[in-house]
Scaffold this motif. Sequence first.
Motif, PDB file in Angstrom:
ATOM      1  N   LYS A 123       0.838  -1.178   0.000  1.00 11.16           N
ATOM      2  CA  LYS A 123       0.000   0.000   0.000  1.00 11.16           C
ATOM      3  C   LYS A 123       0.888   1.247   0.000  1.00 11.16           C
ATOM      4  CE  LYS A 123      -4.294  -1.588   0.321  1.00 11.16           C
ATOM      5  NZ  LYS A 123      -5.369  -1.217  -0.638  1.00 11.16           N
ATOM      6  N   ALA A 124       0.394   2.303  -0.624  1.00  8.38           N
ATOM      7  CA  ALA A 124       1.146   3.551  -0.626  1.00  8.38           C
ATOM      8  C   ALA A 124       1.061   4.198   0.748  1.00  8.38           C
ATOM      9  CB  ALA A 124       0.594   4.491  -1.689  1.00  8.38           C
ATOM     10  N   VAL A 125       2.201   4.309   1.421  1.00  9.60           N
ATOM     11  CA  VAL A 125       2.281   4.936   2.738  1.00  9.60           C
ATOM     12  C   VAL A 125       3.040   6.251   2.558  1.00  9.60           C
ATOM     13  CG1 VAL A 125       3.092   4.723   5.102  1.00  9.60           C
ATOM     14  CG2 VAL A 125       2.290   2.690   3.863  1.00  9.60           C
ATOM     15  N   VAL A 126       2.339   7.363   2.762  1.00 11.97           N
ATOM     16  CA  VAL A 126       2.916   8.670   2.492  1.00 11.97           C
ATOM     17  C   VAL A 126       3.734   9.146   3.691  1.00 11.97           C
ATOM     18  CG1 VAL A 126       2.431  11.047   1.824  1.00 11.97           C
ATOM     19  CG2 VAL A 126       0.976   9.205   0.973  1.00 11.97           C
ATOM     20  N   SER A 127       4.933   9.608   3.425  1.00 15.21           N
ATOM     21  CA  SER A 127       5.841  10.052   4.477  1.00 15.21           C
ATOM     22  C   SER A 127       5.415  11.413   5.022  1.00 15.21           C
ATOM     23  CB  SER A 127       7.259  10.172   3.913  1.00 15.21           C
ATOM     24  OG  SER A 127       7.348  11.278   3.017  1.00 15.21           O
ATOM     25  N   PRO A 128       5.887  11.750   6.215  1.00 15.56           N
ATOM     26  CA  PRO A 128       5.678  13.117   6.717  1.00 15.56           C
ATOM     27  C   PRO A 128       6.438  14.118   5.849  1.00 15.56           C
ATOM     28  CG  PRO A 128       6.377  11.617   8.478  1.00 15.56           C
ATOM     29  CD  PRO A 128       6.592  10.896   7.188  1.00 15.56           C
TER      30      PRO A 128
END
Length: 366
Positions: free
Chosen positions: A155-160
């Motif tokens: 899954k696409a996990v967006v960084s801070p």
Amino acid sequence: MNHDDTSWSRDRRHSDAEAIAGLLPVPADCDLPDERYLHHKELLMRHIDEDNANAKTAGAPASRPRRPFLRPALLVPVTAFAVAAAVVGGVVATGGDGNRPTAAERHEPGQGRPATVLLDRISTAALKDDAPKVGDDQYLYTRSKIREADVTSGKAVVSPLRDLETWSSQKPGPQKKLGISRSDGETLDINAQLGDTEGTEPGLSRPTYRWLAALPTDPDALLKYLYAKTPKHAGAERDQAVFDEIGSLLGGVMPPDTAGALYRAAALIPGVEKTDEAKDAIGRQGLGIRRDDATFGTRTEWVFDPDGLAFLGSRSYLTEDGAHGERGTLLYSSALIAQAVVDEAGQEPGPRHRVKLRGAETARPS
């Protein structure tokens, strides 16, 4: 030959190998390309490896060892194709001979397309900038804020949101050390591209100011050059690859004539559109130039200040629901904060430097 002779020969070969190894250069601390998307390229190669392995019969070895995940030295600007390919998780064969579009295949300027009109305005604004003086012993400084998606979990996990500063060497000729980058309190060398044993020459992979200034300023000639020089990737839509290549050059210190020509060249690429709802990584609203990649179901946008038309940043996101995320899932976004010319790698630009700022940093992240 007796046993002692065989042992002596083996020891001699081992000694010779050690001696030769000692003549080789010490490996670089960060053996990564300087200017773009290795993070996402490695994801792509990982997925290709998995596809190759799945295509084999059970128990058969993969065609080549899986590459380890590599941490990038520098992630801005990013090539949207590499991101999209990593998200899709495979390579799809497409047509195209890599040539620039013919007049019948592209939208000619002057036909009133909103994107063409906006890009013409952006080009005119860029041409009004003063050309900085950049010495061969200086560095181009860029400070940005970026967010990026990691798809290794499926899954696409967006960084801070995080800061990224880069100092790019302007030395002519092939160079093994191209500058440094700083992010999250860590400073890394930017080294020559993999395979460039003698160093990386100025070019698309290392766009020095001198190289940029030597590019054609006629939009047609420039676009022809870009179609010829943009690297070819299996599965990449050629028009999208060139659009992304232009996008990878935006945001840094650039000769005004080159910037103006790049925007007018982008207007000649089929599928380029205008949007009034673009925003960068820190939520700054602006006018947008975008292109959809139908092959990978992604969209790449360039964001421009609605008043002065200065480049603010970029973003890419999914345009279709998929295994890695829903439509609208962010893949990458950036916001240009400052750029300057400095004398040393790691030097923060000060009052005596010609620093361009791109607005406040307190807007809501996107």
